[in-house]
Motif scaffolding. Structure first.
Motif, PDB file in Angstrom:
ATOM      1  N   HIS A 125      33.402  27.258  63.115  1.00  0.00           N
ATOM      2  CA  HIS A 125      31.957  27.422  63.046  1.00  0.00           C
ATOM      3  C   HIS A 125      31.464  28.454  64.063  1.00  0.00           C
ATOM      4  O   HIS A 125      30.581  29.267  63.767  1.00  0.00           O
ATOM      5  N   LYS A 126      32.046  28.431  65.257  1.00  0.00           N
ATOM      6  CA  LYS A 126      31.650  29.395  66.286  1.00  0.00           C
ATOM      7  C   LYS A 126      32.004  30.819  65.853  1.00  0.00           C
ATOM      8  O   LYS A 126      31.189  31.743  65.963  1.00  0.00           O
ATOM      9  N   LEU A 127      33.212  31.019  65.327  1.00  0.00           N
ATOM     10  CA  LEU A 127      33.630  32.344  64.874  1.00  0.00           C
ATOM     11  C   LEU A 127      32.751  32.846  63.734  1.00  0.00           C
ATOM     12  O   LEU A 127      32.373  34.015  63.694  1.00  0.00           O
ATOM     13  N   PHE A 128      32.405  31.945  62.829  1.00  0.00           N
ATOM     14  CA  PHE A 128      31.554  32.320  61.704  1.00  0.00           C
ATOM     15  C   PHE A 128      30.146  32.660  62.192  1.00  0.00           C
ATOM     16  O   PHE A 128      29.511  33.605  61.696  1.00  0.00           O
ATOM     17  N   SER A 129      29.652  31.911  63.170  1.00  0.00           N
ATOM     18  CA  SER A 129      28.315  32.169  63.716  1.00  0.00           C
ATOM     19  C   SER A 129      28.257  33.520  64.416  1.00  0.00           C
ATOM     20  O   SER A 129      27.277  34.259  64.284  1.00  0.00           O
ATOM     21  N   VAL A 130      29.322  33.856  65.149  1.00  0.00           N
ATOM     22  CA  VAL A 130      29.381  35.170  65.799  1.00  0.00           C
ATOM     23  C   VAL A 130      29.396  36.270  64.748  1.00  0.00           C
ATOM     24  O   VAL A 130      28.686  37.285  64.858  1.00  0.00           O
ATOM     25  N   HIS A 131      30.183  36.070  63.719  1.00  0.00           N
ATOM     26  CA  HIS A 131      30.292  37.061  62.639  1.00  0.00           C
ATOM     27  C   HIS A 131      28.953  37.287  61.947  1.00  0.00           C
ATOM     28  O   HIS A 131      28.577  38.421  61.622  1.00  0.00           O
ATOM     29  N   GLU A 132      28.206  36.195  61.737  1.00  0.00           N
ATOM     30  CA  GLU A 132      26.929  36.285  61.035  1.00  0.00           C
ATOM     31  C   GLU A 132      25.755  36.515  61.982  1.00  0.00           C
ATOM     32  O   GLU A 132      24.602  36.562  61.549  1.00  0.00           O
ATOM     33  N   SER A 133      26.062  36.625  63.290  1.00  0.00           N
ATOM     34  CA  SER A 133      25.015  36.793  64.311  1.00  0.00           C
ATOM     35  C   SER A 133      24.004  35.657  64.247  1.00  0.00           C
ATOM     36  O   SER A 133      22.778  35.862  64.311  1.00  0.00           O
ATOM     37  N   LEU A 134      24.539  34.447  64.112  1.00  0.00           N
ATOM     38  CA  LEU A 134      23.691  33.249  64.025  1.00  0.00           C
ATOM     39  C   LEU A 134      23.832  32.428  65.289  1.00  0.00           C
ATOM     40  O   LEU A 134      24.769  32.606  66.078  1.00  0.00           O
ATOM     41  N   ASN A 135      22.914  31.497  65.460  1.00  0.00           N
ATOM     42  CA  ASN A 135      23.051  30.540  66.542  1.00  0.00           C
ATOM     43  C   ASN A 135      24.184  29.570  66.202  1.00  0.00           C
ATOM     44  O   ASN A 135      24.454  29.287  65.034  1.00  0.00           O
ATOM     45  N   ALA A 136      24.840  29.066  67.235  1.00  0.00           N
ATOM     46  CA  ALA A 136      25.970  28.153  67.002  1.00  0.00           C
ATOM     47  C   ALA A 136      25.527  26.813  66.449  1.00  0.00           C
ATOM     48  O   ALA A 136      26.311  26.078  65.873  1.00  0.00           O
ATOM     49  N   GLU A 137      24.240  26.467  66.650  1.00  0.00           N
ATOM     50  CA  GLU A 137      23.757  25.184  66.169  1.00  0.00           C
ATOM     51  C   GLU A 137      23.776  25.129  64.645  1.00  0.00           C
ATOM     52  O   GLU A 137      23.389  26.082  63.972  1.00  0.00           O
TER      53      GLU A 137
END
Length: 461
Positions: free
Chosen positions: A186-198
């Motif tokens: 989830h963290k890697l995907f959030s970084v990729h999508e420039s999203l918050n980790a929540e």
């Protein structure tokens, strides 16, 4: 950092006096006290294992069901010789993944993953020997591999390697021992999508992954919070059993895991816990004998969950069971995954043991195939029967906590009624083969002809 881990194992170095058999109580006490001090968790507080090894008693009987065929995910199979080709290919997959968002460099993924290292190590059921840099590199490679695999599926991007090893890769991603924590993905995907980790209820990662899980067309559309998902197998289990139990809501919450406060009352099947249950209560006839006794089998099209098997008015209804190699591996890992759950919540284990009772041999498989309840892709009815029998031995369950306890009691009661018993005896003794049927029909025809002849002889006398 790796050196700050709470699960560091203290090496037992005993003083010379102890090794020679001369006790030194002070030094021995200090060594043992150090070992106790670094144990994770708290005394007498149950904490479930999140990513654990398959117990040897289950593994040795059927290794092929638990070990990856193509790709290693996580530390347990890291470096295995048979998986080296995919290890090399992971770097190409990582390059493909990074190219999707060039604005985010590899250093960002490494930095964010490094922050999760200590927590990630605690999730494994044994100490991981990989150094800090190796461990973080593994998490980035494996996490990005998983995300890229699903992105290629979503975008219908052809990949020669995935095309050749497609089903085995998908199957490997759902093995119990072949996992990394979902929060890392989830963290890697959030970084990729420039999203918050929540995570939120519209999590795009869940939307991406769930769509391509096995039997995804039968899943409920409600989604769990990401923080409650341990790994990919757990996510699949959550959907597979959603309408049967709320097990997904307690797996990652140790305090609820130990007490189950307020949970038992939601499920009527938990009320059997603690009852005086005997072995004979879960001893039922196999499919063939039930059929002889007049029990009918029907395909359940509108089912609430995969294990939704019911018996009512002499009719057993169950969802279609497609027996192929990937699905058999998945069911086996689900049953073993449940061994870390309390007895009350082992619905997959209950299903496995029920199928073991219903299917004794190939005749039972043939009958279920004719009724449209099984699609057998294992090569033969004997192989399908063997799988059903071995699946039942992949998990342990207390009789009183069997999910299908009431089902089996009702089935036994029906089979003991006079007509089903007489019908079963009649079918077994006189209609078990064509020659018996022909003999009975011939005898009946002869009797009719004799009666007709006698009638005409008397009437014309």
């Amino acid at each position: 950092m790796a050196g700050d881990r709470e699960d560091v194992i203290i090496e037992m170095k005993f003083p010379t006096e102890i090794s020679k058999g001369i006790p030194n109580e002070g030094q021995l006490h200090e060594v043992m006290q150090q070992r106790l001090a670094v144990l994770p968790g708290e005394a007498r507080k149950y904490e479930p294992l999140k990513l654990f090894r398959v117990p040897a008693c289950f593994r040795e009987a059927n290794k092929v069901m638990y070990e990856p065929l193509e790709v290693s995910i996580g530390p347990y199979y890291q470096g295995r010789e048979s998986l080296r080709s995919m290890e090399k290919y992971k770097w190409k997959v990582l390059r493909d993944f990074l190219s999707r968002n060039p604005d985010v460099g590899l250093d960002v993924y490494l930095l964010e993953t490094k922050k999760l290292e200590a927590d990630t190590r605690k999730w494994y059921g044994e100490s991981i020997s990989l150094g800090s840099d190796e461990f973080v590199m593994m998490l980035v490679l494996d996490g990005c591999f998983i995300i890229e695999y699903f992105l290629k599926r979503q975008n219908s991007e052809f990949d020669a390697f995935f095309g050749v090893a497609g089903w085995s890769v998908k199957s490997d991603l759902l093995l119990l021992e072949n996992q990394i924590p979902f929060f890392v993905i989830h963290k890697l995907f959030s970084v990729h999508e420039s999203l918050n980790a929540e995570c939120n209820e519209n999590c795009s990662l869940l939307e991406l992954v769930v769509k391509y899980l096995p039997a995804s067309d039968t899943f409920t559309r409600s989604k769990p919070p990401c923080k409650e998902i341990n790994h990919l197998l757990h996510l699949f289990y959550w959907y597979l059993t959603f309408n049967a139990t709320k097990i997904h809501s307690i797996i990652s919450t140790p305090e609820e895991y130990g007490t189950f406060s307020g949970i038992e009352s939601r499920y009527s099947w938990l009320e059997s816990t603690g009852k005086d249950v005997k072995q004979e209560d879960i001893t039922i006839p196999c499919v063939t004998k039930l059929h002889e006794a007049g029990v009918k089998f029907r395909l359940k099209k509108n089912f609430s969950h995969y294990f939704d098997i019911t018996f009512k008015n002499g009719i057993i209804e169950m969802p279609l069971n497609v027996l192929n190699k990937p699905w058999c591996r998945l069911l086996t890992n689900i049953v073993t995954f449940e061994q870390n759950l309390p007895m009350q919540f082992r619905i997959g284990t209950s299903y496995a043991q029920l199928m073991d009772l219903l299917v004794n041999n190939e005749k039972d498989v043939v009958l279920l195939e004719k009724k449209g309840l099984i699609e057998n892709w294992l090569g033969s009815e004997e192989a399908a029967a063997a799988f059903c029998n071995q699946l039942g031995s992949c998990g342990i369950l207390d009789i009183g906590n069997h999910y299908f306890l009431d089902f089996m009691k009702d089935l036994r009661a029906y089979a003991r009624l006079p007509w089903p018993r007489y019908r079963a005896k009649l079918m077994h003794d006189y209609f078990s083969n064509p020659w018996s049927l022909i003999s009975i029909l011939a005898a009946g025809l002869l009797l009719i002809l004799t009666v007709v002849q006698t009638y005409y002889t008397i009437s014309h006398a």
